[in-house]
Design a protein around this motif. Structure first.
Motif, PDB file in Angstrom:
ATOM      1  N   ARG A   1       9.056  -1.670 -25.766  1.00 39.38           N
ATOM      2  CA  ARG A   1       7.612  -1.639 -25.595  1.00 39.38           C
ATOM      3  C   ARG A   1       7.271  -0.710 -24.423  1.00 39.38           C
ATOM      4  N   PRO A   2       6.021  -0.212 -24.353  1.00 37.21           N
ATOM      5  CA  PRO A   2       5.620   0.575 -23.176  1.00 37.21           C
ATOM      6  C   PRO A   2       5.843  -0.235 -21.905  1.00 37.21           C
ATOM      7  N   LEU A   3       6.403   0.405 -20.891  1.00 39.35           N
ATOM      8  CA  LEU A   3       6.730  -0.255 -19.636  1.00 39.35           C
ATOM      9  C   LEU A   3       5.537  -0.161 -18.687  1.00 39.35           C
ATOM     10  N   ALA A   4       4.933  -1.301 -18.400  1.00 39.00           N
ATOM     11  CA  ALA A   4       3.729  -1.310 -17.570  1.00 39.00           C
ATOM     12  C   ALA A   4       4.001  -0.764 -16.177  1.00 39.00           C
ATOM     13  N   ASP A   5       5.217  -1.011 -15.651  1.00 38.78           N
ATOM     14  CA  ASP A   5       5.519  -0.567 -14.291  1.00 38.78           C
ATOM     15  C   ASP A   5       6.007   0.874 -14.222  1.00 38.78           C
ATOM     16  N   ARG A   6       6.317   1.489 -15.366  1.00 42.93           N
ATOM     17  CA  ARG A   6       6.803   2.874 -15.415  1.00 42.93           C
ATOM     18  C   ARG A   6       7.774   3.151 -14.257  1.00 42.93           C
TER      19      ARG A   6
ATOM     20  N   HIS B   1       9.812   9.225 -14.746  1.00 42.44           N
ATOM     21  CA  HIS B   1       9.624   7.794 -14.955  1.00 42.44           C
ATOM     22  C   HIS B   1      10.113   7.387 -16.344  1.00 42.44           C
TER      23      HIS B   1
ATOM     24  N   GLU C   1       9.289   5.380 -19.647  1.00 36.25           N
ATOM     25  CA  GLU C   1       7.997   5.104 -20.282  1.00 36.25           C
ATOM     26  C   GLU C   1       8.035   3.928 -21.260  1.00 36.25           C
TER      27      GLU C   1
ATOM     28  N   TYR D   1      15.877   2.399 -22.049  1.00 39.02           N
ATOM     29  CA  TYR D   1      14.578   3.067 -22.148  1.00 39.02           C
ATOM     30  C   TYR D   1      14.669   4.339 -22.965  1.00 39.02           C
TER      31      TYR D   1
ATOM     32  N   ARG E   1      13.153  -1.753 -22.750  1.00 37.62           N
ATOM     33  CA  ARG E   1      13.280  -3.204 -22.716  1.00 37.62           C
ATOM     34  C   ARG E   1      14.273  -3.578 -21.624  1.00 37.62           C
TER      35      ARG E   1
END
Length: 457
Positions: free
Chosen positions: A28-33, A358, A360, A332, A363
Motif C-alpha cells: 500500500r502507499p506508505l504514509a510516512d514515505r 523515499h 513510496e 517496497y 509493506r
C-alpha cells in the motif's frame, strides 16, 4: 449408533505461484514515505542482490500479468533509462559508505530486457556497474530474453558484460499451443534464437515451458520437452498455466465464468498429470529437481554465486518501476498494475520522477511475517529448510511457530518424514507437486486481507 463422516474437501493444487512474500497486491502507499538512507542505515549490505527491471515487450502473452507494456513509442526507452540512472544514483547514495557495499548477484528482468537495443543494454550494464558498483563479471548475472529479441548483437553485449545465465520464454514448441496461449510464434524462429544463444557461449541456458494449455496432451507436452532437451539446457522451468484477471486469456474467458468453474477440477487434473509427466521425463534425462518449477542438469556448471549469499536473509535492491526492494523491516516498490492503460501511466510517472530518495509503496514486515517468508522461501525448495538456520535466526523452530500449518501439511502427506534425521524440514514428492497450494496456506491473515482488498487495475 452409526456415525456419518464427511471427507475433507480436496485441496486445489493450483492456487498461487509464490515467487515473493508478501505479494505486491498486499503493498500500500506508505504514509510516512521513509527515506531510503534511514531504511538502509542499519542493514547488512555486503551480500546484496541487484535487480534491474525493464517494463517493455514486443507482444504481451495471453497468460502474462507481469508489469510490462507493449512497445515504447518515441524516446520512451531513453527516458526510462534516464530515470533508472537517476534512481540508481539516489539509491547508491542512500546505501552510504560507512561499511562495505557488495553485490552478490544481479539480474535483468521484465518485461523483456532484450527489448532494449544493444547500445541500450550497454547503458543498462553501465548503470549497474558505474552507478551501483556491481561487478557484473564477477557475480552471477541472469538476463531474461524472448525468441524475437535474442539477436546476435544483443547477446554479444550480454556475453561481453559477464552474463552467466540467459532465460528464454519459449512456453511451447508446438505452434498451435503457442497460439492458444496468445503467444504467436514460429518454432523455426524459436530454434534460431536458441542457436544464437548457444553461439554466444553464455554458461547457463534456461528454457521456460508451460503446461496446462488448452488442447495440450501428454504427447504434445512430450514434444516440447524433447525439443527443449535437444538443446541440452542447463536449466528448465516448467510452469503451470494460470488464467489471471485483466490478462488476455482472462478477458477471453470473462464471459464463461460458470463454465470455467465447472471445468476447474478437470483442468487441475490435466495440469497435475502433465507436471508429473514432465518431472519424470526430466529426471530420467539427467536433471535434478530444485523446486516444483526448476530443474537443473546434473552436470551443469553452478553459477549461483558466493556460498554466503542467502535470498532468505540478504537485502534486495530493485531499480525500475516494476522492481521491488527488501530490507529486514520493509519491502517496497512502486505502484503495481496489469491493465495496459494503468501500466503506461505508472511508467510515464516513473520517467518524470526526479527525486528517488523515499520509499513510496510497500509493506512493513514484522517478526511473524519474517518467519513466514523465511519458511516459504526455504521449504518450497527441494532441499528444504535447515532447521538450525531457522533457529539461529529466530530462536525458535518452525514447529513452534507454525504448528497448525505443519500439522495440515503432514496430514496431507506433503512432508518428508525422513528429513528430520538430517536436520531439515523438507517436502515430500507430493508436497512439491502441491507447492502452489502449500505456499498460499502460509500467508498471514493480514496479508490475505490486504490481497483480498486490493483493487485490480
Amino acid at each position: 449408533m452409526s456415525r456419518t463422516t464427511t471427507a475433507a474437501p480436496a485441496v486445489r493444487p493450483y492456487q498461487s505461484y509464490v515467487y515473493a512474500y508478501p505479494h505486491k497486491t498486499a503493498y500500500r502507499p506508505l504514509a510516512d514515505r521513509p527515506e531510503l538512507r534511514e531504511l538502509w542505515a542499519a542493514e547488512r549490505k555486503d551480500a546484496l542482490s541487484l535487480y534491474l527491471h525493464i517494463p517493455f515487450c514486443e507482444v504481451r502473452c495471453g497468460f502474462c500479468n507481469l508489469f510490462t507494456r507493449i512497445g515504447a513509442p518515441g524516446e520512451l526507452t531513453t527516458r526510462y533509462l534516464d530515470a533508472l540512472d537517476r534512481q540508481a544514483a539516489a539509491v547508491r547514495d542512500a546505501l552510504g559508505d560507512d561499511g562495505p557495499v557488495r553485490f552478490a548477484a544481479a539480474a535483468f528482468g521484465g518485461g523483456t530486457p532484450t527489448f532494449l537495443t544493444a547500445a541500450e543494454l550497454e547503458r543498462l550494464c553501465d548503470i549497474a556497474e558505474k552507478r551501483m558498483g556491481a561487478d557484473l563479471r564477477s557475480v552471477p548475472l541472469s538476463v531474461e530474453t524472448s525468441p524475437s529479441t535474442a539477436t546476435a548483437d544483443r547477446l554479444a553485449v550480454l556475453a561481453d558484460r559477464g552474463t552467466t545465465r540467459i532465460s528464454i520464454g519459449v512456453q511451447s514448441f508446438v505452434e498451435a499451443e503457442a497460439r492458444a496461449a496468445v503467444r504467436p510464434q514460429r518454432r523455426a524462429d524459436v530454434e534460431a534464437a536458441l542457436d544464437r544463444i548457444r553461439d554466444a557461449r553464455i554458461p547457463v541456458l534456461n528454457i521456460d515451458l508451460i503446461y496446462g494449455i488448452d488442447g495440450q496432451t501428454e504427447e504434445s507436452w512430450r514434444t516440447s520437452l524433447d525439443a527443449a532437451l535437444g538443446w541440452r539446457p542447463e536449466e528448465l522451468y516448467l510452469y503451470p498455466l494460470y488464467v489471471r484477471p485483466l490478462t488476455g486469456l482472462g478477458r477471453l474467458g470473462a464471459d464463461s465464468e460458470a463454465a470455467a468453474d465447472a471445468s476447474d477440477a478437470a483442468w487441475d487434473e490435466q495440469r497435475l498429470r502433465l507436471y508429473r509427466a514432465g518431472r519424470d521425463h526430466l529426471l530420467a534425462h539427467g536433471y535434478e529437481q530444485v523446486s516444483m518449477r526448476m530443474f537443473r542438469r546434473a552436470d551443469a556448471p553452478r553459477t549461483d554465486g558466493p556460498d554466503d549469499y542467502a535470498c532468505q536473509t540478504d537485502g534486495m535492491i530493485g531499480l525500475g518501476c516494476g522492481a521491488r526492494s527488501y530490507t529486514t523491516k520493509l519491502h517496497y516498490s512502486f505502484d503495481y498494475a496489469v491493465e495496459m492503460r494503468e501500466v503506461r501511466a505508472i511508467i510515464d510517472g516513473y520517467t518524470a520522477t526526479e527525486n528517488f530518495s523515499h520509499a513510496e509503496v510497500g509493506r512493513y514486515v514484522d517478526g511473524d511475517e519474517a518467519r513466514r517468508r523465511h519458511l516459504l522461501q526455504s521449504v518450497l525448495q527441494a532441499e528444504g529448510l535447515p532447521l538450525a538456520d531457522y533457529r539461529e535466526r529466530f530462536g525458535t523452530s518452525p514447529a513452534d511457530d507454525f504448528p497448525l500449518e505443519l500439522a495440515r501439511f503432514e496430514a496431507r502427506g506433503w512432508l518428508d518424514a525422513s528429513a528430520g534425521a538430517s536436520g531439515r524440514l523438507r517436502l515430500s514428492t507430493e508436497g512439491l507437486a502441491h507447492s502452489d497450494a502449500l505456499g498460499p496456506d502460509l500467508f498471514s491473515p493480514g496479508v490475505r486481507a490486504a490481497m483480498a482488498a486490493y483493487e485490480l487495475k
